[in-house]
Design an enzyme around this catalytic site. Structure first.
Site, PDB file in Angstrom:
ATOM      1  N   ASN A  85      24.421 -38.690 -31.109  1.00  0.00           N
ATOM      2  CA  ASN A  85      23.408 -37.772 -31.615  1.00  0.00           C
ATOM      3  C   ASN A  85      23.250 -36.616 -30.628  1.00  0.00           C
ATOM      4  OD1 ASN A  85      22.810 -39.492 -33.851  1.00  0.00           O
ATOM      5  ND2 ASN A  85      21.591 -40.790 -32.498  1.00  0.00           N
ATOM      6  N   GLY A  91      18.358 -36.879 -33.798  1.00  0.00           N
ATOM      7  CA  GLY A  91      17.874 -38.188 -33.358  1.00  0.00           C
ATOM      8  C   GLY A  91      18.191 -38.547 -31.923  1.00  0.00           C
ATOM      9  N   HIS A  98      25.760 -40.131 -24.596  1.00  0.00           N
ATOM     10  CA  HIS A  98      26.094 -41.532 -24.857  1.00  0.00           C
ATOM     11  C   HIS A  98      26.716 -41.650 -26.228  1.00  0.00           C
ATOM     12  CE1 HIS A  98      21.895 -40.730 -25.941  1.00  0.00           C
ATOM     13  NE2 HIS A  98      22.032 -41.576 -26.943  1.00  0.00           N
TER      14      HIS A  98
END
Ligand code: 5GP
Ligand code: ZN
Length: 112
Positions: A85, A91, A98
């Site tokens: 994201n 989000g 990550h």
């Protein structure tokens, strides 16, 4: 970055359920799993998101994708989803790059 949650996890200052680690990256289980298998892979060096990938840090990203493939295989996944994201509207809640790796259940498309 001193106040970054995932920098602290990468440095071992905050514990995590590690599934893989080397000098470049760390893979650890998500604290709030959204699938039977849900782990995150992060670079140890701080990168804010995919939007901050550059020619200089791209080798670490290529390495991370090899780690994703190998770790997913070792955890028994042969079908899984990789998600990252970027920004609040998409989000992203932790501003350290990550990749979510999710597997072990049926997935729907499009994502919410
Ligand atoms: P994002 O919302 O930025 O795409 O993903 C952040 C992920 O980090 C979420 O899935 C959330 O559950 C996970 N997370 C947040 N804090 C921690 C933590 O302290 N430890 C672990 N293992 N995962 C975390
Ligand atoms: Zn960080």
């Amino acid at each position: 970055m001193s106040d970054c949650l995932f920098c602290k996890i990468a440095a071992g200052e905050i514990p995590s359920a590690k599934v893989y680690e080397d000098e470049v990256c760390l893979a650890f289980r998500d604290i709030d799993p959204q699938a039977p298998t849900h782990f995150l892979v992060i670079p140890k060096a701080h990168i804010g998101s995919v939007a901050e990938i550059t020619p200089e840090n791209a080798p670490a990203i290529a390495h991370i994708f090899q780690v994703i493939a190998r770790t997913a295989r070792e955890l028994g996944l042969d079908s899984y989803r990789v998600v990252s994201n970027i920004g609040a509207q998409a989000g992203q809640s932790v501003p350290h790059l990550h990749f979510h790796v999710l597997g072990g259940r049926d997935m729907t498309w499009p994502p919410g």
